[in-house]
Design an enzyme around this catalytic site. Sequence first.
Site, PDB file in Angstrom:
ATOM      1  N   GLU A 109      38.050 -47.370  32.037  1.00  0.00           N
ATOM      2  CA  GLU A 109      37.564 -47.063  30.691  1.00  0.00           C
ATOM      3  C   GLU A 109      38.510 -46.107  29.984  1.00  0.00           C
ATOM      4  O   GLU A 109      39.361 -45.485  30.606  1.00  0.00           O
ATOM      5  CB  GLU A 109      36.167 -46.426  30.749  1.00  0.00           C
ATOM      6  CG  GLU A 109      35.956 -45.405  31.856  1.00  0.00           C
ATOM      7  CD  GLU A 109      36.867 -44.208  31.835  1.00  0.00           C
ATOM      8  OE1 GLU A 109      37.122 -43.674  30.727  1.00  0.00           O
ATOM      9  OE2 GLU A 109      37.332 -43.787  32.903  1.00  0.00           O
TER      10      GLU A 109
ATOM     11  N   GLU B 283      40.787 -44.597  33.327  1.00  0.00           N
ATOM     12  CA  GLU B 283      41.539 -45.828  33.066  1.00  0.00           C
ATOM     13  C   GLU B 283      41.409 -46.861  34.186  1.00  0.00           C
ATOM     14  O   GLU B 283      41.933 -47.958  34.083  1.00  0.00           O
ATOM     15  CB  GLU B 283      43.040 -45.549  32.835  1.00  0.00           C
ATOM     16  CG  GLU B 283      43.343 -44.634  31.682  1.00  0.00           C
ATOM     17  CD  GLU B 283      44.830 -44.404  31.452  1.00  0.00           C
ATOM     18  OE1 GLU B 283      45.651 -45.060  32.144  1.00  0.00           O
ATOM     19  OE2 GLU B 283      45.187 -43.588  30.598  1.00  0.00           O
TER      20      GLU B 283
END
Length: 349
Positions: free
Chosen positions: A177, A322
Amino acid sequence: MKLENLLEKIRPLDSHAMSQAQILQNNLIKPAGSLGTLEQIAIQISGITGHVKNSVSRKLLILFGSDHGIYDEGVSSAPQIFTAKLMRAYALGQNAAINILVKNSNSELQIFDLGVKNLPENSCENIISRKFMPNGSNNFAKSRAIPLEIVHDVIDFGISQVCDAKSRGVKIIGTGEVGMGNTSSAAACILAATNSRDEKFIGRGAGLSDEKFAVKKSVILNALKFHEENLRDPFEIISCVGGLDIAAMTGVFLGGAIFRIPIVIDGVISISAALLASKIAPESVNFMIPSHVSQEPAFELAIQNLALKISPFLNLQMRLGEGSGCAIAFQVIDQALAIINNMQTFQSF
């Protein structure tokens, strides 16, 4: 298909396959149990697939981008425009951390815009626009973060991505994310889901000053008090204090259990979704594999409340997000399966 019907498809791990995998591990030319977590990973994946020997030859990292309205309360050290800038960097392969880690682990990267400000739909190649809320979630200090009906839609979307990935031959999925302010949403979700209001589990995120850190703690605790009467179940928790990224990853974790594919947990945002998924479908926890120990303190609280088969096996002082931990964990999981697939047994030695 309705969520309730999909959840009815979840079955326990295959105990026979796991037993056979354990027997094989004990017969490999090594002391039984001497490869520790590598053995546990291979046995758990046997339970997921129903096969003793497995491969994760096709690995996928799904990265969800979304902005968070709670940013407006001064809880983030980075400008909100960074969400859009980072999304573009990922999509253009401009050697952001996740680009390098995905490439080096021979994995695929799929990027979704669920609601990123300053990122128009279809403006960037390799970003799939699914803007459930064009500007991201609302400020949960003042209102619900996400309307409840959208929460259900986004969870369904996350589940559908697992179904689609498996149909394309993907063997394992990692969760990633990006979104400025999302550690506040994750901490709020974890505190709500565990019925804790202990400020020690609220972290500094990307590195707040002492002054802003005090603001962040106050904002989250006051927001939980504001929404207290509505924090009754995981869907309401996401609606009140969550984010679109958390909702989508909750769906991915549920999808892993529904479609029997291992899902790797990343950092604190990812594990908040894993915790919420476990509250919706307790059996889903058996299809999750943690990667690293996040530096965010709410991660520890989530781990304490998740009955994972395996403990996080990487401790690299990471707090990036991430999906970075997943990409590294993919390589460890590859090694775990190579051992059980290829190592000699005492009988053949």
